[in-house]
Design a protein around this motif. Structure first.
Motif, PDB file in Angstrom:
ATOM      1  N   ASP A   1      37.336  25.002  32.423  1.00  0.00           N
ATOM      2  CA  ASP A   1      38.402  24.009  32.556  1.00  0.00           C
ATOM      3  C   ASP A   1      38.066  23.061  33.705  1.00  0.00           C
ATOM      4  O   ASP A   1      37.397  23.440  34.672  1.00  0.00           O
ATOM      5  CB  ASP A   1      39.748  24.680  32.825  1.00  0.00           C
ATOM      6  N   ARG A   2      38.553  21.825  33.611  1.00  0.00           N
ATOM      7  CA  ARG A   2      38.274  20.851  34.656  1.00  0.00           C
ATOM      8  C   ARG A   2      39.426  20.770  35.653  1.00  0.00           C
ATOM      9  O   ARG A   2      40.595  20.691  35.267  1.00  0.00           O
ATOM     10  CB  ARG A   2      38.018  19.466  34.061  1.00  0.00           C
TER      11      ARG A   2
ATOM     12  N   ILE B   1      35.292  23.715  36.382  1.00  0.00           N
ATOM     13  CA  ILE B   1      34.435  22.566  36.697  1.00  0.00           C
ATOM     14  C   ILE B   1      35.193  21.619  37.618  1.00  0.00           C
ATOM     15  O   ILE B   1      36.294  21.167  37.283  1.00  0.00           O
ATOM     16  CB  ILE B   1      34.016  21.831  35.410  1.00  0.00           C
TER      17      ILE B   1
ATOM     18  N   VAL C   1      35.991  18.159  39.350  1.00  0.00           N
ATOM     19  CA  VAL C   1      35.846  16.730  39.067  1.00  0.00           C
ATOM     20  C   VAL C   1      36.128  15.986  40.364  1.00  0.00           C
ATOM     21  O   VAL C   1      37.280  15.865  40.789  1.00  0.00           O
ATOM     22  CB  VAL C   1      36.818  16.264  37.964  1.00  0.00           C
TER      23      VAL C   1
ATOM     24  N   SER D   1      37.568  13.138  31.702  1.00  0.00           N
ATOM     25  CA  SER D   1      37.197  14.516  32.039  1.00  0.00           C
ATOM     26  C   SER D   1      38.056  15.548  31.324  1.00  0.00           C
ATOM     27  O   SER D   1      37.641  16.702  31.168  1.00  0.00           O
ATOM     28  CB  SER D   1      37.306  14.731  33.550  1.00  0.00           C
TER      29      SER D   1
ATOM     30  N   ALA E   1      40.765  16.734  32.574  1.00  0.00           N
ATOM     31  CA  ALA E   1      41.276  17.628  33.615  1.00  0.00           C
ATOM     32  C   ALA E   1      42.742  17.961  33.358  1.00  0.00           C
ATOM     33  O   ALA E   1      43.557  17.077  33.081  1.00  0.00           O
ATOM     34  CB  ALA E   1      41.114  16.982  34.985  1.00  0.00           C
TER      35      ALA E   1
ATOM     36  N   LEU F   1      31.570  17.491  37.540  1.00  0.00           N
ATOM     37  CA  LEU F   1      31.384  16.206  36.872  1.00  0.00           C
ATOM     38  C   LEU F   1      31.417  15.170  37.977  1.00  0.00           C
ATOM     39  O   LEU F   1      32.442  14.996  38.648  1.00  0.00           O
ATOM     40  CB  LEU F   1      32.492  15.925  35.851  1.00  0.00           C
TER      41      LEU F   1
ATOM     42  N   TRP G   1      28.829  13.483  30.524  1.00  0.00           N
ATOM     43  CA  TRP G   1      29.941  14.156  29.869  1.00  0.00           C
ATOM     44  C   TRP G   1      30.405  13.367  28.642  1.00  0.00           C
ATOM     45  O   TRP G   1      30.847  12.222  28.761  1.00  0.00           O
ATOM     46  CB  TRP G   1      31.093  14.315  30.867  1.00  0.00           C
TER      47      TRP G   1
END
Length: 566
Positions: free
Chosen positions: A80-81, A105, A107, A125, A127, A215, A423
């Motif tokens: 998950d972002r 992840i 960001v 992203s 997110a 990212l 991405w």
């Protein structure tokens, strides 16, 4: 993990400092593991200093575990972002390593983003969690309904300030109209409350060095931002590169002035990740203010100062500079743009340290080249490729033909810190990563000894009267003018010049005055006629990113709007 590359056609290795090997062995670790190892090795060492508040590596490791558990409690899973909209404060370090330790992840998000910029990044992203300072809530609030964000975790600058600064800060923030009170009701959560309610026990998450760590968005200065996918292995490798390159660095003994923003991968690697790998003390500053930075150098005695030219320039030009003792600094690495001779010489005179120019890009975690800190360096050069790096110059037409020594073309690189791709942008990835080589978009040359020199960005090259002009060449001349503090050159569409007209934007030193004719005449003495700026505009400051890159696109857009308004 060991990466061995051939030595044929890599003349630069001969100029590595004695303690820098041609090839390295990289630990098979995640960034969360690196922090854990450092906490075990140096448990009582100070990890973070924030305006006098100190956090040890043992405490930091526990706080990182707590944040990872807190994210789990909110439903965040591996992959998950989690967007981090934070300056250089303890919460940034805690949230960054906590996110990575969970396997999510990170960001990295610029705290100064406007609503539209933030919305674009959050949408791209995907997110679902955003961690931010409460003062940014007015920008964040209208954006959230249009994104996938489910949880907003807010913190305050005062949270980790020592007494009495934690009491005084709200007063200061109100005076400066930066005080924002936001009620913490789900889906809005309080950072400290989440930590206090979470466990400090180790996190059971199966994170691999080859998993995506961050990212890192790039391209904002030239076009639509793209998220460079960087793995734990990429980032650890580049931290190791920087550690080895700093030949006088001593584990557990260094102090790093951490004012270069962590949300940019340059600061993330050369200050935060390198610092944790070294067991160093990170002296955190959320923003660069010359007087405050000088005070912190005087008080906390940093030994390493990664930064940008604008920072070193501001220190060198500070009127009361001789009241401060800067001699604790052993080494300074300048990145995110060219380092001018005058700035380098002035900073070294003040500190007795070595300041060297390096080079990198977000897609490479980011550093690929650097001048030897204590070995042979060349002014104007970005230095030598790091160990296990391949680099070459290729033609601009096909990007495939390697060019001979001294000929300008595109710089392409290959190494263990190069990204997996962009991405959700396969076409952009295929254009940038070709045959295992990362195409940087920078025009460069290489000399016989393997030192590389950036000529300019491909997109910034000016075409005028049938000739190619590299802005950096003109800017270097402008920087030698005794009255010029800062300068940038752009090309503007103009039929009379069969392509583009060269325009220079100038910031003069305090108290100085000059005319456009004076500046143009100075350039005529040192440049070919077609390279001389045809127009000069004086400004109080130039539009820049937080890491000091001039936003040429902003200047061009301003000119286009002026033209349309006529």
């Amino acid at each position: 993990m060991k990466t061995g590359l051939r030595t044929t056609d890599r003349p630069w290795v001969k100029f590595y400092e004695r303690d820098v090997p041609e090839s390295l062995t990289y630990p098979d670790l995640t960034l969360g593991n690196v922090l854990g190892q450092t906490a075990s090795k140096y448990p009582d060492n100070t990890a973070l200093v924030f305006y006098g508040r100190k956090i040890s590596y043992t405490e930091l490791d526990a706080l990182v575990n707590r944040f990872a558990h807190a994210l789990t409690g909110l439903g965040v899973k591996k992959g998950d972002r989690v967007a981090l909209m934070l300056p250089n404060i303890p919460q940034m370090v805690i949230a960054y390593y906590g996110t990575l330790r969970l396997g999510a992840i990170a960001v990295a998000t610029n705290p100064l983003y406007k609503a539209h910029e933030l919305e674009v990044q959050l949408k791209d992203s995907g997110a679902e969690t955003l961690v931010a300072v409460d003062m940014f809530y007015p920008v964040i609030s209208p954006v959230l309904p249009r994104t996938a964000v489910k949880h907003l975790i807010l913190c305050g600058i005062k949270d980790y300030l020592p007494f009495p600064l934690n009491l005084l800060y709200p007063i200061k923030a109100r005076i400066e109209k930066q005080w924002v009170r936001v009620k913490r009701v789900p889906p809005i959560h309080d950072f400290l409350s989440l930590l206090n309610e979470a466990q400090a026990t180790p996190v059971n998450s199966r994170v691999s060095p080859d998993d995506t760590a961050i990212l890192q968005y790039t391209g904002g200065t030239t076009g639509t931002p793209k998220g460079a996918v960087l793995t734990h292995r990429n980032l650890v490798a580049n931290a190791v590169h920087n550690r080895v390159w700093l030949t006088n660095g001593k584990e557990g003994e260094e102090r790093i002035l951490a004012v270069i923003p962590f949300f940019h991968v340059y600061g993330m690697t050369t200050a935060m990740n390198l610092g944790v790998l070294l067991g160093a003390e990170l002296i955190l500053l959320p923003k660069f203010h010359t007087k405050e930075v000088l005070h912190f150098i005087n008080k906390y005695r940093p030994t390493i100062f990664p930064g940008i030219q604008a920072m070193y320039m501001a220190i060198g030009n500070y009127p009361k500079i001789h009241k401060y003792d800067l001699t604790s600094i052993k080494a300074a690495i300048s990145g995110a743009g060219p380092l001018m001779r005058e700035v380098q010489e002035r900073f070294e005179q003040l500190t007795k340290a070595r300041i060297v120019e390096g080079y990198g890009l977000s897609e490479a975690s980011p550093v690929t080249h650097c001048n030897p800190v204590f070995g042979k360096r060349k002014l104007g050069s970005i230095g030598l490729p790091f160990p296990d790096m391949d680099a070459k110059i290729v033609d601009l037409e096909t990007g495939e033909k390697e060019l001979p020594v001294g000929e300008a073309g595109e710089l392409v690189v290959k190494g263990p810190q190069v990204m997996k791709g962009y991405w959700n942008k396969p076409e952009e990835t295929d254009r940038t990563l070709r045959g295992g080589w990362l195409h940087t978009g920078d025009i460069a040359t290489r000399d016989e000894e393997g030192y590389f020199f950036i000529v300019d960005r491909i997109k910034d090259m000016i075409k005028t009267v049938g000739e190619n002009v590299y802005p950096r060449e003109v800017e270097e001349v402008l920087f030698t003018h005794p009255k010029v503090k800062d300068a940038v050159v752009v090309g503007l569409p103009h039929e009379a010049f069969m392509g583009e007209k060269i325009k220079a934007y100038i910031v003069l030193k305090e108290g100085e005055t000059a005319t456009a004719e004076e500046i143009i005449g100075f350039c005529r003495e040192q440049l070919s006629k077609f390279k001389v700026p045809k127009e000069i505009e004086f400004r109080d400051q130039l539009p820049k990113t937080l890491v000091g890159k001039v936003l040429r696109r902003v200047l061009r857009d301003e000119e286009m709007k002026k033209k349309e308004a006529k």
